[in-house]
Scaffold this motif. Structure first.
Motif, PDB file in Angstrom:
ATOM      1  N   SER A 219       0.820  -1.218   0.000  1.00 41.70           N
ATOM      2  CA  SER A 219       0.000   0.000   0.000  1.00 41.70           C
ATOM      3  C   SER A 219       0.851   1.265   0.000  1.00 41.70           C
ATOM      4  O   SER A 219       0.316   2.359   0.110  1.00 41.70           O
ATOM      5  CB  SER A 219      -0.908   0.000   1.238  1.00 41.70           C
ATOM      6  OG  SER A 219      -0.138  -0.148   2.419  1.00 41.70           O
ATOM      7  N   TYR A 220       2.182   1.109  -0.130  1.00 42.05           N
ATOM      8  CA  TYR A 220       3.074   2.264  -0.184  1.00 42.05           C
ATOM      9  C   TYR A 220       4.266   1.908  -1.063  1.00 42.05           C
ATOM     10  O   TYR A 220       4.479   0.738  -1.420  1.00 42.05           O
ATOM     11  CB  TYR A 220       3.538   2.670   1.223  1.00 42.05           C
ATOM     12  CG  TYR A 220       4.276   1.574   1.974  1.00 42.05           C
ATOM     13  CD1 TYR A 220       5.668   1.484   1.913  1.00 42.05           C
ATOM     14  CD2 TYR A 220       3.586   0.637   2.740  1.00 42.05           C
ATOM     15  CE1 TYR A 220       6.345   0.487   2.587  1.00 42.05           C
ATOM     16  CE2 TYR A 220       4.260  -0.359   3.423  1.00 42.05           C
ATOM     17  CZ  TYR A 220       5.647  -0.432   3.341  1.00 42.05           C
ATOM     18  OH  TYR A 220       6.313  -1.420   4.001  1.00 42.05           O
ATOM     19  N   ASP A 221       5.044   2.902  -1.415  1.00 40.16           N
ATOM     20  CA  ASP A 221       6.198   2.719  -2.292  1.00 40.16           C
ATOM     21  C   ASP A 221       7.372   2.165  -1.483  1.00 40.16           C
ATOM     22  O   ASP A 221       8.166   2.908  -0.904  1.00 40.16           O
ATOM     23  CB  ASP A 221       6.572   4.069  -2.929  1.00 40.16           C
ATOM     24  CG  ASP A 221       7.726   3.946  -3.925  1.00 40.16           C
ATOM     25  OD1 ASP A 221       8.191   2.813  -4.184  1.00 40.16           O
ATOM     26  OD2 ASP A 221       8.176   4.990  -4.446  1.00 40.16           O
ATOM     27  N   PHE A 222       7.479   0.837  -1.460  1.00 45.20           N
ATOM     28  CA  PHE A 222       8.478   0.172  -0.629  1.00 45.20           C
ATOM     29  C   PHE A 222       9.900   0.545  -1.055  1.00 45.20           C
ATOM     30  O   PHE A 222      10.746   0.903  -0.225  1.00 45.20           O
ATOM     31  CB  PHE A 222       8.275  -1.341  -0.707  1.00 45.20           C
ATOM     32  CG  PHE A 222       9.207  -2.128   0.177  1.00 45.20           C
ATOM     33  CD1 PHE A 222       9.113  -2.052   1.551  1.00 45.20           C
ATOM     34  CD2 PHE A 222      10.180  -2.954  -0.377  1.00 45.20           C
ATOM     35  CE1 PHE A 222       9.965  -2.777   2.367  1.00 45.20           C
ATOM     36  CE2 PHE A 222      11.045  -3.669   0.429  1.00 45.20           C
ATOM     37  CZ  PHE A 222      10.933  -3.595   1.803  1.00 45.20           C
ATOM     38  N   THR A 223      10.183   0.467  -2.355  1.00 45.55           N
ATOM     39  CA  THR A 223      11.527   0.800  -2.832  1.00 45.55           C
ATOM     40  C   THR A 223      11.821   2.279  -2.664  1.00 45.55           C
ATOM     41  O   THR A 223      12.967   2.673  -2.438  1.00 45.55           O
ATOM     42  CB  THR A 223      11.698   0.397  -4.305  1.00 45.55           C
ATOM     43  OG1 THR A 223      10.681   1.028  -5.094  1.00 45.55           O
ATOM     44  CG2 THR A 223      11.597  -1.103  -4.470  1.00 45.55           C
ATOM     45  N   GLY A 224      10.787   3.117  -2.771  1.00 52.79           N
ATOM     46  CA  GLY A 224      10.981   4.543  -2.561  1.00 52.79           C
ATOM     47  C   GLY A 224      11.394   4.855  -1.129  1.00 52.79           C
ATOM     48  O   GLY A 224      12.290   5.670  -0.895  1.00 52.79           O
ATOM     49  N   VAL A 225      10.751   4.182  -0.169  1.00 51.12           N
ATOM     50  CA  VAL A 225      11.112   4.368   1.238  1.00 51.12           C
ATOM     51  C   VAL A 225      12.544   3.895   1.476  1.00 51.12           C
ATOM     52  O   VAL A 225      13.342   4.554   2.154  1.00 51.12           O
ATOM     53  CB  VAL A 225      10.136   3.608   2.153  1.00 51.12           C
ATOM     54  CG1 VAL A 225      10.605   3.675   3.600  1.00 51.12           C
ATOM     55  CG2 VAL A 225       8.728   4.166   2.022  1.00 51.12           C
ATOM     56  N   THR A 226      12.895   2.734   0.898  1.00 55.10           N
ATOM     57  CA  THR A 226      14.253   2.201   1.054  1.00 55.10           C
ATOM     58  C   THR A 226      15.283   3.162   0.493  1.00 55.10           C
ATOM     59  O   THR A 226      16.333   3.404   1.104  1.00 55.10           O
ATOM     60  CB  THR A 226      14.370   0.839   0.344  1.00 55.10           C
ATOM     61  OG1 THR A 226      13.352  -0.042   0.824  1.00 55.10           O
ATOM     62  CG2 THR A 226      15.722   0.221   0.604  1.00 55.10           C
ATOM     63  N   SER A 227      14.982   3.720  -0.669  1.00 56.97           N
ATOM     64  CA  SER A 227      15.900   4.674  -1.283  1.00 56.97           C
ATOM     65  C   SER A 227      16.051   5.922  -0.422  1.00 56.97           C
ATOM     66  O   SER A 227      17.151   6.481  -0.309  1.00 56.97           O
ATOM     67  CB  SER A 227      15.398   5.048  -2.683  1.00 56.97           C
ATOM     68  OG  SER A 227      16.254   5.971  -3.300  1.00 56.97           O
ATOM     69  N   TRP A 228      14.956   6.365   0.199  1.00 55.56           N
ATOM     70  CA  TRP A 228      14.996   7.556   1.062  1.00 55.56           C
ATOM     71  C   TRP A 228      15.926   7.320   2.247  1.00 55.56           C
ATOM     72  O   TRP A 228      16.752   8.159   2.590  1.00 55.56           O
ATOM     73  CB  TRP A 228      13.582   7.877   1.542  1.00 55.56           C
ATOM     74  CG  TRP A 228      13.452   9.166   2.290  1.00 55.56           C
ATOM     75  CD1 TRP A 228      13.162  10.403   1.769  1.00 55.56           C
ATOM     76  CD2 TRP A 228      13.594   9.358   3.704  1.00 55.56           C
ATOM     77  NE1 TRP A 228      13.128  11.343   2.772  1.00 55.56           N
ATOM     78  CE2 TRP A 228      13.394  10.738   3.967  1.00 55.56           C
ATOM     79  CE3 TRP A 228      13.888   8.500   4.770  1.00 55.56           C
ATOM     80  CZ2 TRP A 228      13.460  11.264   5.252  1.00 55.56           C
ATOM     81  CZ3 TRP A 228      13.967   9.036   6.040  1.00 55.56           C
ATOM     82  CH2 TRP A 228      13.747  10.398   6.278  1.00 55.56           C
ATOM     83  N   PHE A 229      15.787   6.148   2.884  1.00 55.82           N
ATOM     84  CA  PHE A 229      16.655   5.816   4.007  1.00 55.82           C
ATOM     85  C   PHE A 229      18.108   5.655   3.553  1.00 55.82           C
ATOM     86  O   PHE A 229      19.037   6.067   4.261  1.00 55.82           O
ATOM     87  CB  PHE A 229      16.187   4.531   4.683  1.00 55.82           C
ATOM     88  CG  PHE A 229      15.086   4.733   5.677  1.00 55.82           C
ATOM     89  CD1 PHE A 229      15.313   5.438   6.851  1.00 55.82           C
ATOM     90  CD2 PHE A 229      13.823   4.223   5.452  1.00 55.82           C
ATOM     91  CE1 PHE A 229      14.299   5.629   7.769  1.00 55.82           C
ATOM     92  CE2 PHE A 229      12.805   4.401   6.364  1.00 55.82           C
ATOM     93  CZ  PHE A 229      13.039   5.110   7.531  1.00 55.82           C
ATOM     94  N   ALA A 230      18.322   5.050   2.389  1.00 52.39           N
ATOM     95  CA  ALA A 230      19.683   4.793   1.911  1.00 52.39           C
ATOM     96  C   ALA A 230      20.461   6.084   1.719  1.00 52.39           C
ATOM     97  O   ALA A 230      21.675   6.130   1.960  1.00 52.39           O
ATOM     98  CB  ALA A 230      19.631   4.008   0.605  1.00 52.39           C
ATOM     99  N   ALA A 231      19.772   7.144   1.285  1.00 53.31           N
ATOM    100  CA  ALA A 231      20.451   8.413   1.048  1.00 53.31           C
ATOM    101  C   ALA A 231      20.888   9.084   2.345  1.00 53.31           C
ATOM    102  O   ALA A 231      21.789   9.921   2.332  1.00 53.31           O
ATOM    103  CB  ALA A 231      19.533   9.351   0.266  1.00 53.31           C
ATOM    104  N   LYS A 232      20.277   8.705   3.466  1.00 53.76           N
ATOM    105  CA  LYS A 232      20.555   9.386   4.722  1.00 53.76           C
ATOM    106  C   LYS A 232      21.326   8.546   5.728  1.00 53.76           C
ATOM    107  O   LYS A 232      21.744   9.047   6.764  1.00 53.76           O
ATOM    108  CB  LYS A 232      19.231   9.835   5.353  1.00 53.76           C
ATOM    109  CG  LYS A 232      18.532  10.912   4.533  1.00 53.76           C
ATOM    110  CD  LYS A 232      17.149  11.199   5.053  1.00 53.76           C
ATOM    111  CE  LYS A 232      16.534  12.374   4.294  1.00 53.76           C
ATOM    112  NZ  LYS A 232      16.474  12.147   2.843  1.00 53.76           N
ATOM    113  N   CYS A 233      21.513   7.261   5.447  1.00 52.85           N
ATOM    114  CA  CYS A 233      22.160   6.391   6.419  1.00 52.85           C
ATOM    115  C   CYS A 233      23.662   6.317   6.175  1.00 52.85           C
ATOM    116  O   CYS A 233      24.187   6.835   5.191  1.00 52.85           O
ATOM    117  CB  CYS A 233      21.545   4.996   6.381  1.00 52.85           C
ATOM    118  SG  CYS A 233      22.011   4.050   4.915  1.00 52.85           S
ATOM    119  N   ASP A 234      24.356   5.663   7.091  1.00 54.44           N
ATOM    120  CA  ASP A 234      25.804   5.515   7.006  1.00 54.44           C
ATOM    121  C   ASP A 234      26.230   4.107   6.609  1.00 54.44           C
ATOM    122  O   ASP A 234      27.337   3.906   6.114  1.00 54.44           O
ATOM    123  CB  ASP A 234      26.454   5.854   8.348  1.00 54.44           C
ATOM    124  CG  ASP A 234      26.313   7.321   8.695  1.00 54.44           C
ATOM    125  OD1 ASP A 234      25.610   7.612   9.675  1.00 54.44           O
ATOM    126  OD2 ASP A 234      26.881   8.169   7.989  1.00 54.44           O
TER     127      ASP A 234
END
Length: 457
Positions: A219-234
């Motif tokens: 019900s949500y953009d799973f890969t989009g959320v993953t990409s969002w976290f990937a850009a901000k994590c270490d």
């Protein structure tokens, strides 16, 4: 971690010597901003008569968060380490872990008392010290309300293996509102007391779908959320177990969304004690073969092999050699995690540089597409032609401005976004603005990095 000592013992040490250390701290804090910079530290630490190499280690342990300065608590930590070093203790990252902190006496600082007495004789200096103390109290008050906790996503599909874990030093979550209430309803926060979690936040995704479940739409953009976290994590951990090494279509899309963050990716082969040594070799080979088809890079990803849980290792399957291997792998993984706070500053600057370079390339692409548009007639057909042949247009921009191909965005994603805009209305390239970015990358960023370096390097 260098600061993993019991709070009660640390506070007792500070309480016993607080007045003395406040005087030393205010003396070293030349501008009264509640921080001791590298230059300030060189002046006061040198009075300990320790070698430059020892003082380099003292700063590295005290400034474990790579802030480029020491607050009062970090200064006290540095004084503890200097005192131990003067007694012959080797300066290591764990020097304070197994030491009775309250039994450490203040270090001997050659000539510091004389310097303090000279400063007291000047009313102007006293006023500066008073202001410095006030600023320090304000800084500590601001830190009083700071807290860290673990955060993880919701429980849907978590029984399916193939999780990814994004690990980072600090991250706000307000930007996740773009993914709607369907995602936010599945996003949970939890708190677990652990010394490591004072410096690191873990984000755990639900298991990716495989087999028949792949046909189920989230019900949500799973890969989009993953990409969002990937850009901000270490750090990004991809989890596998020996019995399910296949990479499903959804997991393939998730890994594809990590494009541009290859340096952050690590692979964890968990539950490896469920197979014997011979089978483990085959499993490892199969895992690398599967990853090779998804990660289009010749570099080999770091793979941690072990059984990462609180249960004892199954020596019946692994044997003594396997147990030793798993223990070393677990230690390497923990070291990688503990290094995150120390490398967080470098990571943020690198991410900033990456975004600046991406913005520069974006401006070149937009300007090129604008120039390819006709002045009067046939603009709609020209735009569609440019979108259809976008890969060739990227190649033209690369050759014209001598840009690295690896810094260009995804062609397919750029096509999708570009279709919603009118290319004819794009702005022309402004060379002065591009030059400003180049000057920032060439001069300002190196100067910024210099501020966060160990002053004894």
């Amino acid at each position: 971690m260098s600061m993993d000592i019991l709070p009660s013992r640390e506070s007792n040490f500070e309480k016993q010597n607080e007045k003395l250390f406040r005087q030393w701290f205010q003396f070293a804090d030349a501008d009264g901003d509640g921080r001791i910079t590298g230059d300030d530290a060189v002046k006061i630490f040198s009075l300990s008569l320790l070698s430059r190499q020892e003082l380099k280690q003292v700063w590295a342990v005290a400034d474990s968060k790579r802030q480029g300065f020491l607050g009062f608590k970090e200064f006290v930590t540095a004084m503890q380490i200097i005192s131990l070093a003067q007694k012959g203790t080797e300066v290591t990252a764990d020097i304070l872990k197994n030491t009775e902190v309250e039994n450490i006496s203040p270090p001997a600082m050659e000539g510091l008392d004389e310097l303090l007495s000279r400063r007291r004789s000047s009313p102007l200096k006293l006023a500066a010290e008073s202001n410095g103390s006030s600023n320090q109290l304000q800084a500590e008050s601001a830190q009083w309300f700071t807290s860290k906790s673990t955060k993880k996503s919701g429980p849907d599909d978590r029984s399916v293996p193939g999780n990814t874990i994004a690990v980072q030093a600090d991250m706000p979550f307000s930007g996740l509102t773009r993914f709607g209430t369907a995602f936010l309803s599945k996003f949970e926060c939890s708190q677990m007391p652990h010394p490591l979690l004072e410096h690191i936040t873990f984000v755990d995704t639900p298991g990716v779908l495989s087999g028949e479940k792949q046909r189920t739409q989230r019900s949500y953009d799973f890969t989009g959320v993953t990409s969002w976290f990937a850009a901000k994590c270490d750090l990004i951990l991809l989890l596998f177990d020996p019995y399910k090494l296949d990479i499903s279509d959804e997991f393939r899309r998730v890994i594809g969304s990590l494009r541009g963050h290859d340096d952050k990716i690590r692979v964890v082969l968990n539950k490896a004690d469920q197979v014997d040594t011979q089978q483990l070799m085959r499993v490892y080979g199969a895992l690398m073969w599967s990853l090779g088809k998804v990660l289009n890079t010749p570099e080999v990803m770091r793979v941690y092999i072990g059984s990462f849980n609180d249960k004892p290792i199954n020596e019946g399957a692994t044997g003594p050699i396997g147990k030793e291997l798993f223990e070393k792998e677990q230690e390497d993984l923990l070291t990688d995690l503990k290094d995150i706070p120390r490398k967080a500053c470098d990571r943020r600057i690198n991410e900033f540089v990456k975004r600046a370079r991406a913005a520069t390339i974006h401006s070149y692409i937009i300007s090129h597409l604008k120039k390819e548009m006709p002045a009067m007639m046939g603009k709609a057909k020209a735009q569609q032609r440019l979108i259809d042949n976008l890969a060739d247009e990227f190649a033209k921009v690369q050759r014209e401005y001598h840009l690295p191909a690896g810094d260009f965005p995804s062609v397919e994603h750029f096509k999708e976004v570009l279709a919603g805009y009118n290319i004819d209305k794009f702005e022309k390239l402004k060379p002065k603005m591009v030059q400003s970015v180049d000057n920032m990358l060439g001069y300002d960023i190196p100067e910024l990095l210099q501020r966060f370096r160990n002053p004894y390097d």
